[in-house]
Design an enzyme around this catalytic site. Structure first.
Site, PDB file in Angstrom:
ATOM      1  N   ASP A   1       0.726  -1.295   0.112  1.00 51.02           N
ATOM      2  CA  ASP A   1      -0.022   0.038  -0.102  1.00 51.02           C
ATOM      3  C   ASP A   1       0.838   1.232  -0.023  1.00 51.02           C
ATOM      4  OD1 ASP A   1      -1.872   1.847   0.384  1.00 51.02           O
ATOM      5  OD2 ASP A   1      -2.453   1.224   2.490  1.00 51.02           O
TER       6      ASP A   1
ATOM      7  N   HIS B   1      -4.350   4.297   7.011  1.00 50.96           N
ATOM      8  CA  HIS B   1      -3.085   3.952   6.006  1.00 50.96           C
ATOM      9  C   HIS B   1      -1.776   4.276   6.667  1.00 50.96           C
ATOM     10  CE1 HIS B   1      -5.491   3.095   2.459  1.00 50.96           C
ATOM     11  NE2 HIS B   1      -6.322   4.004   3.036  1.00 50.96           N
TER      12      HIS B   1
END
Lengths: 564, 564
Positions: free
Chosen positions: B202, B375
């Protein structure tokens, strides 16, 4: 007071203050102050249009209120030289006689702007200095030094027969100003102690807690960047951020890099600021952009325009490898020493992606502390309110959310003061009346926005038009289908028009317009063609020029690009 | 491998990995992994269209590549239940047989989504748990616990004949997860020590330095807010942020406030999460929105949808004082416990201004620490890369700027490792081949975006269309002139059409369409009428419905509103 008469209550004259812009938006800052037969304007700012308003280059405040009292209008007072405070001056100054007061740098920035419009108003520009007082009728305007992102900025204390009103202009509290010109706390305190009738204070950053910090706060991050960059260093910021330019020039000298100013705004501002002594560049340090290639990349820093992703700017050109003198390589570092102005995020994102494809490293304020705001945060705004302790407090500069928050913060701060502070959340066009005891909203006058269709091809080609006019000018919607894979146009661009007197058939100018779009696309690089923001902008500019020259019409052009 | 054949080099089979979405944008996450006659899909995400794509409700990845090998497709593996990872499942699952694996919460979130589409796929949903291993042909998928903004998320370790590949899904390192479900550092370390062929990680927050922080970091700010708010507390966040909901429920219990979930997304998510035990609500704490009025404002917290300024959301309704059960007063506090998704800034700004006009105080992440990202930031991404030490590293999730920065950070981190790490910046549609020694881009298959015109009026009314189709459907540009002062429409709305088969003249459906717009405007409040974002949205929805019902056509509707 919506007519030509001065204001009286029971035979006592009243002070009248009318914000004409900046209360409902960021930009368009303009405020009128009247006492009997004397009216002065504080600032005359512009703003850039929202993306919906394609075909419009600039917005200025509707100053009908001032035009109606033109005979009484005596002077324009400028707090500083940013677009949102002086951008409308070229459009309003012909309506009034009288001087325009401002600091030397403010006036120099204004002069370049006037020159772009072919206006020479040198005989009307009057330079003022901190603590200067100028008498205009029964009003006396005193200039107070404040710190901001550009040097030589003022707040105003206007001495009137019913009391002193203070307008902060744009400010933050920079405790270590690069030029040693400190915020004039002492005079604010003195005026506060003597009693201030009303404070009009900048609300821009009221949603930020704490203190904003000094312009010099970015030095540390830039030292790291200068020390670790092997290739070219490319820094984009607002051209008017003269302190930022000075910091980068100083670091360039320290790290043995030449400085190139790239892009019209950078070149002009640096020249003006240097000429007036606000920007000091050691001899031999500056080079032209055409000379960049003669120096090793590790010995150059380029200061470029385009921090907001403006499609025609130097940085946008560099990003798509289409600049005559600057090409990026993987050793280079590009720094966005600026904030993202709301609405520009997607344009900036496009430019950043293009730069990433060149292999250069990208640094912005989210990554390192390479930008600091010019507007005070909550604590600075509170500090100013505490120093001034006005009878009335009117938050200015910002949308309703900022002004109402500033009012709320002000209410909390002042609720325990011995003397009550009245807080007025005013709107553009509200007519505020003041007597010795306080102020109130007395009336409403027309206020709003005037859209400007700017000159694309020279000087003096400006047209002021209101939105009704815009609708009468017609609408052109070019619809293009672009193949996402190849970037090629599929079929012939379709031009939907409305309200345009234009022949149909084989000789129709619309065919030529359609051909023009095709040519435009054919001469564009694949990277440009897939950058829809840039393509829309180009198509708009070219079609508007086409319709103006060919038909003498100025339609709204609204390109629609479909990927297929 | 663009055909139905398995991949061989010198008779040795190769592993084939094809990212179909998420490498070039945020959203659309989807990746295919194939070994001989076995293909599996990792996630099938959607994204919301850019504002240019009016008339489009949703975008999903072009999965032609997978349809061409449908016979080999064995399973869909879901990392977690967010839209950008499961939003396309309703559109792809009919193309394939086989199970859909995910955590219980992921599958529950998917089931609500499937139900909206009238799809019952309960017999295909297979719940898995951390460290479970599922054999699919010669591939074995192992599920690893990672922490994110919603509970029960997985990374995947896929054991293949040529080595292990790891796909992180979305993650951050939350050291104090609210549910005690810790990030499975140990298994990542173990796999790293044994040797990992490729890591797909990611890149979303690679531009943020440092660590992101725990979901529980917001508790402190919310405690202050709960303690100091006299009126109603209205909190908006993503409905899927179950940890955030739990934190707010816990604080509500602590501060003696009832909790009302307002807006469909909030109601549904809270029900699903509660049913499965991910959200624990003390008995008697939750109330319906219709009951809010029965409680003193100081005893209520409303958790509402609309953090992105969506014009039809509960918060937008509340902001313009048009919600059946929630009205704001100056004692109330509205908290945006969310980030601004790029592109939504102006919609959110409009909603905030409306709320400010109600007199309520507004708090967002710029003011207090009321939101934390799901995130991982740079340090977390580096930590994972260090733990896994893969042979190949492929940044995923993000535009080029994020993936290239992740690659750069990865290169700096791994350049001194004993064994070299190959870094591959892949694009959607790149065909990656892997053998035991490493990986490379071998080919390119079609990949891109499919636009979905969603159901406005019921179930099963979905149309998949590509952009070519969109162009063929025609274009309607309603042009309205609205008086800025009064909010009234001036004249009759003009409808410009292109590519629509529609009669002209007195009986033209365009007249009815024009009348429809007028009615819409007449029934709207002044506040709605001056909110152009909301008006454009309403006009779009209503006109699309009109053209579909009346003419069976689905034109692109692009309203132009002019202020006069």
């Amino acid at each position: 007071m919506s007519d030509q008469q001065a204001v009286f209550i029971d035979r006592q004259p009243l002070l009248e203050v009318v914000p004409l812009g900046g209360l409902g938006e960021f930009g368009l800052n303009m405020m009128a102050v009247s006492w009997e037969d004397t009216t002065i304007s504080i600032d005359a700012g512009s703003m850039f249009p929202e993306p919906e308003l394609l075909g419009v280059d600039l917005i200025i405040p509707d100053f009908t209120y001032l035009q109606q009292r033109a005979a009484k209008h005596r002077a324009i007072i400028l707090t500083h030289g940013h677009e949102d405070h002086v951008g409308a001056v070229p459009h309003v100054l012909r309506s009034f006689d009288g001087p325009i007061y401002g600091s030397p740098l403010t006036l120099a920035m204004l002069e370049s702007k006037l020159a772009e419009h072919g206006i020479d108003a040198a005989d009307r520009l009057v330079a003022v200095h901190p603590r200067d007082k100028i008498a205009i009728g029964q009003l006396t305007v005193e200039f107070l030094r404040v710190t901001h992102s550009t040097p030589d900025c003022f707040a105003l204390a206007i001495h009137t027969p019913v009391g002193v009103i203070i307008h902060t202009g744009d400010f933050k509290v920079d405790q270590t100003p690069l030029d040693g010109e400190h915020f004039d706390f002492h005079r604010f305190a003195e005026l506060g102690a003597q009693g201030v009738l009303a404070l009009f204070s900048d609300s821009t950053n009221i949603e930020r807690p704490g203190f904003t910090g000094s312009e010099t706060d970015v030095v540390e991050a830039f030292e790291e960047i200068f020390a670790s960059t092997r290739g070219k260093l490319v820094v984009t910021s607002f051209a008017t951020s003269v302190y930022r330019l000075q910091i980068l020039v100083n670091l360039a000298a320290q790290f043995n890099r030449k400085v190139a100013f790239v892009g019209r705004g950078m070149v002009e501002t640096s020249q003006v600021a240097q000429r007036l002594g606000y920007l000091k560049i050691p001899a031999g340090l500056a080079i032209r952009d055409s000379e960049i290639k003669n120096h090793p990349p590790g010995s150059v820093v380029c200061l470029v325009t385009g921090s907001q992703g403006e499609p025609m700017s130097a940085l946008s050109r560099i990003a798509i490898d289409d600049h005559r003198h600057v090409a990026l390589t993987p050793d280079d570092v590009v720094v966005f020493s600026s904030r993202e102005i709301p609405g520009n995020e997607r344009s900036i994102d496009r430019v950043v992606n293009h730069i990433a494809r060149r292999g250069a490293e990208i640094i912005h304020e989210g990554i390192k502390h390479v930008h600091v705001s010019g507007h005070g945060s909550e604590e600075e705004l509170k500090l100013l309110l505490s120093l001034v302790r006005p009878r009335c407090f009117v938050p200015v500069h910002g949308a309703f959310r900022q002004r109402s928050r500033h009012a709320r913060v002000g209410e909390r701060l002042t609720r325990n003061l011995a003397s009550k502070v009245d807080i007025i959340i005013a709107e553009n066009g509200d007519v505020l009346h003041f007597d010795r005891s306080g102020g109130w909203v007395a009336d409403k006058v027309p206020a709003g926005r005037v859209l400007i269709d700017g000159p694309e091809s020279g000087l003096g080609d400006q047209v002021l038009r209101d939105r009704r006019h815009l609708a009468e000018d017609g609408l052109v919607v070019p619809v293009l289908a672009i193949n996402k894979q190849t970037g090629a146009v599929e079929g012939v661009p379709d031009l939907i028009t409305r309200g345009l007197a234009v022949e149909q058939g084989a000789d129709s100018p619309l065919r030529d317009a359609s051909r023009l779009i095709l040519e435009l696309l054919e001469t564009a690089s694949v990277e440009e063609r897939t950058d829809y923001g840039m393509m829309k902008d180009k198509i708009s500019v070219e079609l508007r020029r086409f319709f103006r020259k060919r038909l003498g019409q100025r339609p709204l052009v609204l390109p629609v690009i479909m990927e297929i």
